[in-house]
Structures are given as C-alpha cells and as structure tokens.
Scaffold this motif. Sequence first.
Motif, PDB file in Angstrom:
ATOM      1  N   ALA A  34      33.134  33.809  70.886  1.00  0.00           N
ATOM      2  CA  ALA A  34      32.647  32.970  71.988  1.00  0.00           C
ATOM      3  C   ALA A  34      31.197  32.590  71.734  1.00  0.00           C
ATOM      4  O   ALA A  34      30.798  31.427  71.934  1.00  0.00           O
ATOM      5  CB  ALA A  34      32.786  33.723  73.311  1.00  0.00           C
ATOM      6  N   PHE A  35      30.408  33.560  71.270  1.00  0.00           N
ATOM      7  CA  PHE A  35      28.999  33.294  70.980  1.00  0.00           C
ATOM      8  C   PHE A  35      28.874  32.250  69.865  1.00  0.00           C
ATOM      9  O   PHE A  35      28.060  31.311  69.959  1.00  0.00           O
ATOM     10  CB  PHE A  35      28.306  34.592  70.567  1.00  0.00           C
ATOM     11  CG  PHE A  35      26.837  34.455  70.310  1.00  0.00           C
ATOM     12  CD1 PHE A  35      25.918  34.540  71.348  1.00  0.00           C
ATOM     13  CD2 PHE A  35      26.358  34.238  69.019  1.00  0.00           C
ATOM     14  CE1 PHE A  35      24.554  34.404  71.116  1.00  0.00           C
ATOM     15  CE2 PHE A  35      25.000  34.103  68.777  1.00  0.00           C
ATOM     16  CZ  PHE A  35      24.096  34.185  69.827  1.00  0.00           C
ATOM     17  N   ALA A  36      29.664  32.395  68.811  1.00  0.00           N
ATOM     18  CA  ALA A  36      29.612  31.448  67.693  1.00  0.00           C
ATOM     19  C   ALA A  36      29.958  30.037  68.147  1.00  0.00           C
ATOM     20  O   ALA A  36      29.318  29.055  67.730  1.00  0.00           O
ATOM     21  CB  ALA A  36      30.559  31.901  66.583  1.00  0.00           C
ATOM     22  N   ALA A  37      30.967  29.924  69.001  1.00  0.00           N
ATOM     23  CA  ALA A  37      31.365  28.602  69.497  1.00  0.00           C
ATOM     24  C   ALA A  37      30.268  27.975  70.341  1.00  0.00           C
ATOM     25  O   ALA A  37      30.049  26.753  70.298  1.00  0.00           O
ATOM     26  CB  ALA A  37      32.660  28.719  70.293  1.00  0.00           C
ATOM     27  N   LEU A  38      29.580  28.782  71.109  1.00  0.00           N
ATOM     28  CA  LEU A  38      28.473  28.272  71.923  1.00  0.00           C
ATOM     29  C   LEU A  38      27.308  27.823  71.047  1.00  0.00           C
ATOM     30  O   LEU A  38      26.620  26.839  71.361  1.00  0.00           O
ATOM     31  CB  LEU A  38      28.007  29.348  72.910  1.00  0.00           C
ATOM     32  CG  LEU A  38      28.981  29.687  74.041  1.00  0.00           C
ATOM     33  CD1 LEU A  38      28.529  30.942  74.793  1.00  0.00           C
ATOM     34  CD2 LEU A  38      29.124  28.510  75.007  1.00  0.00           C
ATOM     35  N   VAL A  39      27.097  28.533  69.928  1.00  0.00           N
ATOM     36  CA  VAL A  39      26.020  28.162  69.010  1.00  0.00           C
ATOM     37  C   VAL A  39      26.340  26.853  68.302  1.00  0.00           C
ATOM     38  O   VAL A  39      25.498  25.948  68.218  1.00  0.00           O
ATOM     39  CB  VAL A  39      25.763  29.283  67.976  1.00  0.00           C
ATOM     40  CG1 VAL A  39      24.873  28.793  66.833  1.00  0.00           C
ATOM     41  CG2 VAL A  39      25.131  30.490  68.649  1.00  0.00           C
ATOM     42  N   THR A  40      27.559  26.722  67.781  1.00  0.00           N
ATOM     43  CA  THR A  40      27.904  25.550  66.970  1.00  0.00           C
ATOM     44  C   THR A  40      27.973  24.271  67.794  1.00  0.00           C
ATOM     45  O   THR A  40      27.899  23.180  67.232  1.00  0.00           O
ATOM     46  CB  THR A  40      29.232  25.777  66.216  1.00  0.00           C
ATOM     47  OG1 THR A  40      29.343  24.811  65.157  1.00  0.00           O
ATOM     48  CG2 THR A  40      30.441  25.641  67.125  1.00  0.00           C
ATOM     49  N   THR A  41      28.090  24.401  69.111  1.00  0.00           N
ATOM     50  CA  THR A  41      28.127  23.222  69.982  1.00  0.00           C
ATOM     51  C   THR A  41      26.813  23.026  70.733  1.00  0.00           C
ATOM     52  O   THR A  41      26.711  22.151  71.590  1.00  0.00           O
ATOM     53  CB  THR A  41      29.278  23.340  71.000  1.00  0.00           C
ATOM     54  OG1 THR A  41      29.142  24.572  71.738  1.00  0.00           O
ATOM     55  CG2 THR A  41      30.631  23.338  70.301  1.00  0.00           C
ATOM     56  N   ASN A  42      25.792  23.842  70.396  1.00  0.00           N
ATOM     57  CA  ASN A  42      24.524  23.789  71.117  1.00  0.00           C
ATOM     58  C   ASN A  42      23.580  22.763  70.499  1.00  0.00           C
ATOM     59  O   ASN A  42      23.484  22.658  69.271  1.00  0.00           O
ATOM     60  CB  ASN A  42      23.871  25.171  71.112  1.00  0.00           C
ATOM     61  CG  ASN A  42      22.636  25.249  71.976  1.00  0.00           C
ATOM     62  OD1 ASN A  42      21.542  24.973  71.515  1.00  0.00           O
ATOM     63  ND2 ASN A  42      22.814  25.612  73.240  1.00  0.00           N
ATOM     64  N   THR A  43      22.859  22.042  71.329  1.00  0.00           N
ATOM     65  CA  THR A  43      21.928  21.026  70.835  1.00  0.00           C
ATOM     66  C   THR A  43      20.485  21.507  70.820  1.00  0.00           C
ATOM     67  O   THR A  43      19.599  20.807  70.327  1.00  0.00           O
ATOM     68  CB  THR A  43      22.019  19.759  71.712  1.00  0.00           C
ATOM     69  OG1 THR A  43      21.756  20.108  73.076  1.00  0.00           O
ATOM     70  CG2 THR A  43      23.412  19.138  71.594  1.00  0.00           C
ATOM     71  N   GLU A  44      20.225  22.711  71.347  1.00  0.00           N
ATOM     72  CA  GLU A  44      18.868  23.245  71.373  1.00  0.00           C
ATOM     73  C   GLU A  44      18.496  23.968  70.088  1.00  0.00           C
ATOM     74  O   GLU A  44      17.311  24.117  69.777  1.00  0.00           O
ATOM     75  CB  GLU A  44      18.708  24.203  72.553  1.00  0.00           C
ATOM     76  CG  GLU A  44      18.972  23.601  73.920  1.00  0.00           C
ATOM     77  CD  GLU A  44      18.950  24.646  75.012  1.00  0.00           C
ATOM     78  OE1 GLU A  44      17.874  25.249  75.220  1.00  0.00           O
ATOM     79  OE2 GLU A  44      19.998  24.886  75.651  1.00  0.00           O
ATOM     80  N   LEU A  45      19.479  24.436  69.353  1.00  0.00           N
ATOM     81  CA  LEU A  45      19.230  25.197  68.134  1.00  0.00           C
ATOM     82  C   LEU A  45      19.112  24.258  66.935  1.00  0.00           C
ATOM     83  O   LEU A  45      20.026  23.494  66.635  1.00  0.00           O
ATOM     84  CB  LEU A  45      20.365  26.213  67.906  1.00  0.00           C
ATOM     85  CG  LEU A  45      20.419  27.373  68.905  1.00  0.00           C
ATOM     86  CD1 LEU A  45      21.751  28.101  68.807  1.00  0.00           C
ATOM     87  CD2 LEU A  45      19.260  28.345  68.662  1.00  0.00           C
ATOM     88  N   LYS A  46      17.991  24.330  66.229  1.00  0.00           N
ATOM     89  CA  LYS A  46      17.716  23.402  65.140  1.00  0.00           C
ATOM     90  C   LYS A  46      18.696  23.558  63.974  1.00  0.00           C
ATOM     91  O   LYS A  46      18.965  22.600  63.246  1.00  0.00           O
ATOM     92  CB  LYS A  46      16.285  23.602  64.648  1.00  0.00           C
ATOM     93  CG  LYS A  46      15.226  23.158  65.645  1.00  0.00           C
ATOM     94  CD  LYS A  46      13.831  23.210  65.044  1.00  0.00           C
ATOM     95  CE  LYS A  46      13.397  24.623  64.726  1.00  0.00           C
ATOM     96  NZ  LYS A  46      11.988  24.670  64.233  1.00  0.00           N
ATOM     97  N   GLY A  47      19.209  24.779  63.790  1.00  0.00           N
ATOM     98  CA  GLY A  47      20.105  24.998  62.661  1.00  0.00           C
ATOM     99  C   GLY A  47      21.548  24.607  62.923  1.00  0.00           C
ATOM    100  O   GLY A  47      22.375  24.637  62.005  1.00  0.00           O
ATOM    101  N   ALA A  48      21.879  24.269  64.149  1.00  0.00           N
ATOM    102  CA  ALA A  48      23.263  23.884  64.476  1.00  0.00           C
ATOM    103  C   ALA A  48      23.493  22.429  64.094  1.00  0.00           C
ATOM    104  O   ALA A  48      22.655  21.571  64.363  1.00  0.00           O
ATOM    105  CB  ALA A  48      23.532  24.104  65.955  1.00  0.00           C
ATOM    106  N   ASN A  49      24.644  22.148  63.470  1.00  0.00           N
ATOM    107  CA  ASN A  49      24.979  20.774  63.082  1.00  0.00           C
ATOM    108  C   ASN A  49      26.049  20.214  64.018  1.00  0.00           C
ATOM    109  O   ASN A  49      26.600  20.946  64.850  1.00  0.00           O
ATOM    110  CB  ASN A  49      25.427  20.735  61.619  1.00  0.00           C
ATOM    111  CG  ASN A  49      26.685  21.569  61.372  1.00  0.00           C
ATOM    112  OD1 ASN A  49      27.636  21.535  62.131  1.00  0.00           O
ATOM    113  ND2 ASN A  49      26.664  22.341  60.274  1.00  0.00           N
ATOM    114  N   PRO A  50      26.370  18.930  63.905  1.00  0.00           N
ATOM    115  CA  PRO A  50      27.347  18.330  64.824  1.00  0.00           C
ATOM    116  C   PRO A  50      28.781  18.826  64.628  1.00  0.00           C
ATOM    117  O   PRO A  50      29.632  18.629  65.506  1.00  0.00           O
ATOM    118  CB  PRO A  50      27.244  16.833  64.511  1.00  0.00           C
ATOM    119  CG  PRO A  50      25.921  16.660  63.855  1.00  0.00           C
ATOM    120  CD  PRO A  50      25.691  17.915  63.094  1.00  0.00           C
ATOM    121  N   GLU A  51      29.055  19.454  63.474  1.00  0.00           N
ATOM    122  CA  GLU A  51      30.419  19.907  63.185  1.00  0.00           C
ATOM    123  C   GLU A  51      30.747  21.181  63.971  1.00  0.00           C
ATOM    124  O   GLU A  51      29.928  22.085  64.063  1.00  0.00           O
ATOM    125  CB  GLU A  51      30.578  20.185  61.694  1.00  0.00           C
ATOM    126  CG  GLU A  51      30.187  19.028  60.794  1.00  0.00           C
ATOM    127  CD  GLU A  51      31.035  17.802  61.013  1.00  0.00           C
ATOM    128  OE1 GLU A  51      32.229  17.952  61.333  1.00  0.00           O
ATOM    129  OE2 GLU A  51      30.506  16.683  60.866  1.00  0.00           O
TER     130      GLU A  51
END
Length: 363
Positions: A167-184
Amino acid sequence: MKTKKFSALGILLLSIVLVLAACGKSNTAPNSPASPSESAAPGGTGATGGDQISAVYFVNSTLGDKSFFDSAQAGMQRAVKELGIKSKTVEGGTNQADWAASLESLVASGNYNVVVVGTSQMSDITIDLAKRYPDVKFIFFDEVIEGVPNVYSMLYSQSEGSFLAGAFAALVTTNTELKGANPEKVVGFVGGMDIPIINDFRAGYEQGAHYVDPDVKVVTSYVGDFSNAPKGKELALAQINSQKADIVFNVASAAGLGGLEGANEKGVYSIGVDSNQNPLYPGSVLTSMMKNVDQSIFRAFELMLKDELKFGTNEVLGMKEGGVGLAKDELYEQHVPQSIKDKMTEIEDKLSKGEIKVESALK
C-alpha cells in the motif's frame, strides 16, 4: 619415619571439614547448562531463573545483514542483558550442505538446553534433531512446526506486513510531491529465493498495492540466495531502468542491501525489511516492513522463565500482536509526505480491526 597419630576427635573434625567443603562446591560447571526441572508442567520448561537457560542461536547464514538474522541476534542479546540467560551465537555460513551437521554438533554437545534457530530452510533439520534429542528445547522462528513436543515455533504474518508495504509503495508511485516518483505506476519486489515464505511477502505486497490502486504493476525478481548483494543491486537496477519502477521492496536479507543501494544511486525509493533499514539511505529508504523477530525471541524467553511457553505449539504473530508493522522513525516523519502518512494510518487502523483481510500464500 615417624607416624602421626590422629585421635578419634581429630578424625571426626577432619571429616566434618571435608563434608562442608564438598557441599560448598557447585554441582554444575560454570559453563554447563542447567537441566529443566522434572516438576515442569506439561509443555512448560520448569525454568525459574535466567541462569538455568544455556541457549545457542544458530544462524543458517552469517550476521551483518542489518535485517532478519541481526534482528534475531538483537533479541538474544536483550534476553542475556535483561533476563540473565546464558547465550552463544554460531554462524553456519552460506553453504547449506554444512548446516545439518553444524547444528547437530551443537545439540549433541550437551552444552545447551535451548536451541534457537529459524527459517523454513531449517525446519526439516530441526524436526529431525528435536525428535532425536528430546531433552533439548527448540525455539523456532519464521516457520510453523507442529506436533513436536520439545519445539515452540512462531510465524510472522509477513503477508499482513507486506500488505502495508505494498500500500505504501502504491501511494509513493502515484505521489506528485516526491521528486523521485515517475508517472509510471510500477513498483518493484526483489526476493531472496522463490520459496513459500518469500512468496507470502510477495502476495501481501501485491494485495496492498492493488488495494490502493488496481492499476499499479508489481514487477518481481529473485536473487537465488540471501547473501549476494551485487546480484540484488543488479536486479533492482533492472527494475528501475528497464521497467520504470520508482520504489523497490527488499525481501532478500543481506542480498537486498544491494537493492537498497541501487535505488539510492538512481534517486528513487525503497522499502527495507525485517529491521529498520531507514537509516541506511535516509530519504531513499522511506520505511521498512518490520518483522519483529527480536521482540518475539525475547518474548519467548520471558514466557519460558514464567513456565508459560508451551512447547509443542505454535503462534502466528500479526499486526495486532505486534509481530509486524512499518518503521516510523524520525526519518519517516521527515521524508514521507503527510498525505501518505495519513493514508497509511487509516489503512493500518482498518487492518488491525480486521476490516481488511489479507490472504496468505501459505494457506
């Protein structure tokens, strides 16, 4: 030569001195284990003090993984410090062919009345030894052993803990505040070996990710062992570079340390495992799925000293029992966006109350 004559009174006094001296000596050598009391209740230990326990912790690998085996070692050290037990740790190395003989030499030595050992790879070996050495008690962690009267075993609900990680990983990968997260919407999973326990982690991870967003893709790789950190790094980098994962879950003990390193180098995120690995790469390792091996081992010895540890039985320790959870330290507070923290609190609450059901791959 003159012969010394002793009076009857002198002989009597000498005898008394010898008897008193003999009584003052311990019947147990300083390093020898004390035997469990014969008056122990069925399934109990009869132990009344920590010094009656002489334990050995057999590591079917090496220490230094900053994860699973080190967590168990921390539990042993705490039991020595706080409960007064005697303890020795023996590292069995990474050659599986040596494990059975190494553990049997410890069991057969007569130096220990409690053996602490774990992982599914050691279950058959432990069952065999427990049956052949019925006077030795075994505390077994990370797998269920049933029907052996001198074995207490505990399994952690890694599926529940991994649900939180997913659940945490899914929230990270869809987050726009984290610079390391990409659109995928892609998250990674690097496991040590393709075995039931590791696949239970994977099952929970996938369920947690899909609970948050059914469109999240989980990519999986296996190292093939739990010690090859360069291979763990290679697999994590492949997930990051080729499959666009922006967060990787390490479930590979020492091998997984390479995955954490790779994620940090690429400026993306990772999730530690078993112990709190957040400090290894602050801001990259955002949280860790805690399998509280240390607490469970300490708890087992604590119960043993109260004669309340029931050998021949097993327990499954989930989030409700404090067996699993996420590491929420100052680094978590510093680097995780508030929106994710709030959502994780909500999910944890529902899981603890039984409102979310996680399916285990072990059933």
